[in-house]
Design a protein around this motif. Structure first.
Motif, mmCIF file in Angstrom:
data_model
loop_
_atom_site.group_PDB
_atom_site.id
_atom_site.type_symbol
_atom_site.label_atom_id
_atom_site.label_comp_id
_atom_site.label_asym_id
_atom_site.label_seq_id
_atom_site.Cartn_x
_atom_site.Cartn_y
_atom_site.Cartn_z
ATOM 1 N N LEU A 46 0.852 -1.189 0.000
ATOM 2 C CA LEU A 46 0.000 0.000 0.000
ATOM 3 C C LEU A 46 0.886 1.237 0.000
ATOM 4 C CD1 LEU A 46 -2.693 -1.080 2.608
ATOM 5 C CD2 LEU A 46 -2.911 -1.020 0.113
ATOM 6 N N ARG A 47 0.677 2.100 -0.999
ATOM 7 C CA ARG A 47 1.473 3.318 -1.159
ATOM 8 C C ARG A 47 0.570 4.545 -1.136
ATOM 9 N NH1 ARG A 47 6.705 3.019 -3.122
ATOM 10 N NH2 ARG A 47 7.467 0.931 -3.571
ATOM 11 N N ASP A 48 1.096 5.637 -0.636
ATOM 12 C CA ASP A 48 0.370 6.897 -0.581
ATOM 13 C C ASP A 48 0.648 7.691 -1.852
ATOM 14 O OD1 ASP A 48 -0.915 9.257 0.026
ATOM 15 O OD2 ASP A 48 0.062 9.529 1.957
ATOM 16 N N GLY A 49 -0.341 7.834 -2.718
ATOM 17 C CA GLY A 49 -0.217 8.685 -3.891
ATOM 18 C C GLY A 49 -0.118 7.971 -5.209
ATOM 19 N N GLY A 50 0.768 7.036 -5.347
ATOM 20 C CA GLY A 50 0.950 6.359 -6.627
ATOM 21 C C GLY A 50 2.050 5.331 -6.531
#
Length: 99
Positions: A46-50
């Protein structure tokens, strides 16, 4: 703070999680994740933004097409400032529950 909890559209390959309309999720807190694995061990990052965003969590799965995994995050969950991106490796699908 109490908020309604909603479910994303399941993803089957890497990409942005969306709501049911489908519109990309913006700033939110991921409360839980439901993963359907495949016969090969896999992972969900899971990544924040892209795809190049900050990693919030790496979740590994067992090699079993019959053993779904439900992970409830403690407290208020994981906050994503801009978007929720899932990098998928050997998964049937992944759904996030957010609010």
């Amino acid at each position: 703070m109490q908020t309604d909890v909603l479910a994303s559209v399941p993803i089957t390959s890497s990409g942005q999680f969306t709501d049911q309309t489908p519109t990309a999720l913006a700033r939110c807190r991921v409360k839980a994740v439901y993963i359907v694995p495949t016969a090969t061990a896999g992972s969900l990052v899971l990544r924040d933004g892209g795809s190049g965003g900050a990693i919030k969590a790496t979740l590994n799965t067992v090699a079993s097409a019959t053993q779904p995994t439900y992970i409830l995050f403690p407290g208020e969950g994981l906050v994503f400032q801009t978007a929720v991106y899932g990098a998928v490796t050997n998964l049937g699908s992944a759904t996030v529950f957010y609010g």
